[in-house]
Scaffold this active site. Structure first.
Site, PDB file in Angstrom:
ATOM      1  N   ASP A 181      38.464  46.430  49.271  1.00 26.50           N
ATOM      2  CA  ASP A 181      38.765  47.523  50.514  1.00 26.50           C
ATOM      3  C   ASP A 181      39.069  48.544  50.138  1.00 26.50           C
ATOM      4  OD1 ASP A 181      42.769  46.936  50.403  1.00 26.50           O
ATOM      5  OD2 ASP A 181      41.216  46.609  48.507  1.00 26.50           O
ATOM      6  N   HIS A 207      43.688  51.583  39.306  1.00 29.83           N
ATOM      7  CA  HIS A 207      43.579  49.489  39.609  1.00 29.83           C
ATOM      8  C   HIS A 207      42.278  49.095  39.906  1.00 29.83           C
ATOM      9  CE1 HIS A 207      47.954  50.762  40.440  1.00 29.83           C
ATOM     10  NE2 HIS A 207      47.507  51.319  41.728  1.00 29.83           N
ATOM     11  N   ASP A 208      41.244  49.217  40.646  1.00 23.95           N
ATOM     12  CA  ASP A 208      40.370  48.331  40.553  1.00 23.95           C
ATOM     13  C   ASP A 208      39.479  48.496  39.521  1.00 23.95           C
ATOM     14  OD1 ASP A 208      40.525  49.105  44.416  1.00 23.95           O
ATOM     15  OD2 ASP A 208      42.062  47.517  43.545  1.00 23.95           O
ATOM     16  N   ASN A 267      43.762  48.381  52.353  1.00 18.49           N
ATOM     17  CA  ASN A 267      44.037  49.849  52.622  1.00 18.49           C
ATOM     18  C   ASN A 267      44.019  50.392  53.714  1.00 18.49           C
ATOM     19  OD1 ASN A 267      44.872  50.272  49.820  1.00 18.49           O
ATOM     20  ND2 ASN A 267      42.462  49.783  49.604  1.00 18.49           N
ATOM     21  N   ASP A 319      39.037  51.080  44.565  1.00 19.89           N
ATOM     22  CA  ASP A 319      37.613  50.476  45.140  1.00 19.89           C
ATOM     23  C   ASP A 319      36.968  50.772  45.252  1.00 19.89           C
ATOM     24  OD1 ASP A 319      40.121  49.489  46.447  1.00 19.89           O
ATOM     25  OD2 ASP A 319      39.076  47.789  46.785  1.00 19.89           O
ATOM     26  N   PHE A 337      50.179  45.603  46.636  1.00 22.97           N
ATOM     27  CA  PHE A 337      49.984  45.623  47.476  1.00 22.97           C
ATOM     28  C   PHE A 337      49.327  44.511  47.878  1.00 22.97           C
ATOM     29  CE2 PHE A 337      49.286  47.812  51.391  1.00 22.97           C
ATOM     30  CZ  PHE A 337      47.799  47.781  51.424  1.00 22.97           C
ATOM     31  N   ASN A 338      47.957  44.643  47.180  1.00 26.70           N
ATOM     32  CA  ASN A 338      47.469  43.430  47.269  1.00 26.70           C
ATOM     33  C   ASN A 338      47.354  42.287  47.334  1.00 26.70           C
ATOM     34  OD1 ASN A 338      45.567  45.226  47.221  1.00 26.70           O
ATOM     35  ND2 ASN A 338      44.647  44.613  44.974  1.00 26.70           N
ATOM     36  N   THR A 380      39.173  43.064  44.995  1.00 22.69           N
ATOM     37  CA  THR A 380      39.624  44.346  44.623  1.00 22.69           C
ATOM     38  C   THR A 380      41.296  44.829  45.676  1.00 22.69           C
ATOM     39  OG1 THR A 380      38.319  45.523  45.208  1.00 22.69           O
ATOM     40  CG2 THR A 380      38.054  45.571  42.389  1.00 22.69           C
TER      41      THR A 380
HETATM   42  O1  RIB Z   1      48.478  47.948  44.222  1.00 19.70           O
HETATM   43  C1  RIB Z   1      47.153  48.336  43.936  1.00 19.70           C
HETATM   44  C2  RIB Z   1      45.580  48.183  45.252  1.00 19.70           C
HETATM   45  O2  RIB Z   1      46.218  48.620  46.275  1.00 19.70           O
HETATM   46  C3  RIB Z   1      43.931  48.510  44.602  1.00 19.70           C
HETATM   47  O3  RIB Z   1      43.557  47.376  45.132  1.00 19.70           O
HETATM   48  C4  RIB Z   1      44.383  49.486  46.228  1.00 19.70           C
HETATM   49  O4  RIB Z   1      42.759  49.618  46.290  1.00 19.70           O
HETATM   50  C5  RIB Z   1      45.103  48.824  46.796  1.00 19.70           C
HETATM   51  O5  RIB Z   1      44.339  47.731  47.708  1.00 19.70           O
HETATM   52 CA    CA Z   2      42.102  47.470  46.580  1.00 27.64          CA
END
Ligand code: RIB
Ligand code: CA
Length: 310
Positions: free
Chosen positions: A12, A239-240, A41, A17, A166-167, A125
């Site tokens: 996303d 993160h990703d 996102n 990403d 979040f994801n 991701t």
């Molecule tokens: O919490 C971080 C994740 O949420 C990452 O994948 C960022 O790109 C968002 O998608």
């Molecule tokens: Ca992401």
């Protein structure tokens, strides 16, 4: 014999990403069979537009398909505060006409998985909506999936709520399908990614390289770092990119087996990933391996090496 790891990357974009995708495309160990986009996102239209920008910028010909407009069973929640109105604010990209498949992500991925001569690794991701739909609609794909490696969750904390990352929170029903799929699962979550910080000096090193991709990544990080510094981080959490780093150089991480569940109905815990840490031997067998430690310097060195390899 192509000994690269064949992957389909569902994402996303999203600043992190985008960097993860650039790393995957640059790695000699990874064969990106396809990229699919999910809402998260930003809206699906914007994450797809952003994937097109990245793929076009590096002259890729990897096929691209877009997924579902919204989560499997709830309304979409997006993150404009983190990634901006475009979903990838900061850099200015040239116009592009990068093609998008007419197939939805789940048909696209089913075709690629069943056609692969070796089992495929699914990388997620973003929110796992497309994976949830794929595994529900086409369970036959499981026979040719090597593992699912996702960015998401946190064993003892979240980032969107106290409990949820979040994801996972955007589409917990899809995560439930993934965790119950019986497939090998690798979870790369906040436990390691919040330690995988790109700092000012790292960003300036990329900017000073002067070539298009390192400079682009520096511009992505400028925006991403600003948000994270404002909320108290000492750098931009990668993160990703950590998921891609796991596939390329797994010894960067310490993986711990856990039986994972996801909360889909909690008042304050929806989206929480719960690891069963009971000491008794009556608990279910692990269904995932979770990244619990990271060699931050080795990770950052890999990220820079791949970004500079264009
Ligand atoms: O919490 C971080 C994740 O949420 C990452 O994948 C960022 O790109 C968002 O998608
Ligand atoms: Ca992401």
């Amino acid at each position: 014999m192509d000994d690269r790891i064949p992957i389909i990357m569902d994402c996303d974009p999203g600043h992190d990403d985008a960097i993860a995708l650039l790393m995957a495309l640059a790695s000699e160990k990874i064969n990106v069979l396809g990229v699919t986009t999910t809402a998260g996102n930003q809206t699906l239209a914007k994450t797809t537009a952003n994937a097109r920008k990245i793929l076009s910028f590096v002259g890729s010909h990897v096929p691209l398909a877009k997924g579902n407009e919204k989560p499997m069973a709830r309304e979409l929640e997006i993150a404009p505060a983190v990634h901006g109105a475009s979903g990838m604010d900061g850099p200015v990209f040239p116009p592009n006409d990068y093609p998008v498949s007419s197939e939805p992500a789940w048909d696209f991925s089913r075709r690629l998985i069943l056609a692969s001569p070796v089992p495929v690794t699914l990388v997620a991701t973003g929110p796992q909506t497309n994976l949830g739909i794929l595994l529900s609609k086409y369970p036959e794909v499981k026979k040719n999936i090597r593992e699912i490696a996702f960015l998401g969750g946190g064993i003892d904390h979240g980032n969107w709520t106290a409990a949820a990352e979040f994801n996972i929170l955007v589409d917990p029903e899809a995560v439930k399908i993934v965790l119950e799929s019986g497939l090998p699962i690798r979870m790369v979550g906040l436990d390691v990614t919040e330690k995988a910080l790109m700092k000012h000096a790292d960003i300036e090193e990329l900017r000073n390289d002067g070539r298009p991709v390192p400079v682009l990544v520096a511009q992505l990080l400028d925006f991403f770092l600003k948000f994270h510094e404002e909320i108290g981080f000492a750098g931009a959490p990668m993160h990703d990119p950590c998921v891609i780093a796991y596939l390329i150089d797994p010894i960067i991480f310490k993986m711990v087996p856990y039986y994972l569940q996801v909360e889909t109905r909690g008042t304050i815990t929806t989206g929480m990933i719960l690891a069963d840490k009971r000491l008794n031997n009556k608990k279910p067998s692990p269904n995932a391996e979770v990244a619990m430690e990271i060699d931050r310097d080795r990770f950052i060195a890999l990220l820079k090496k791949l970004v500079k390899s264009y």
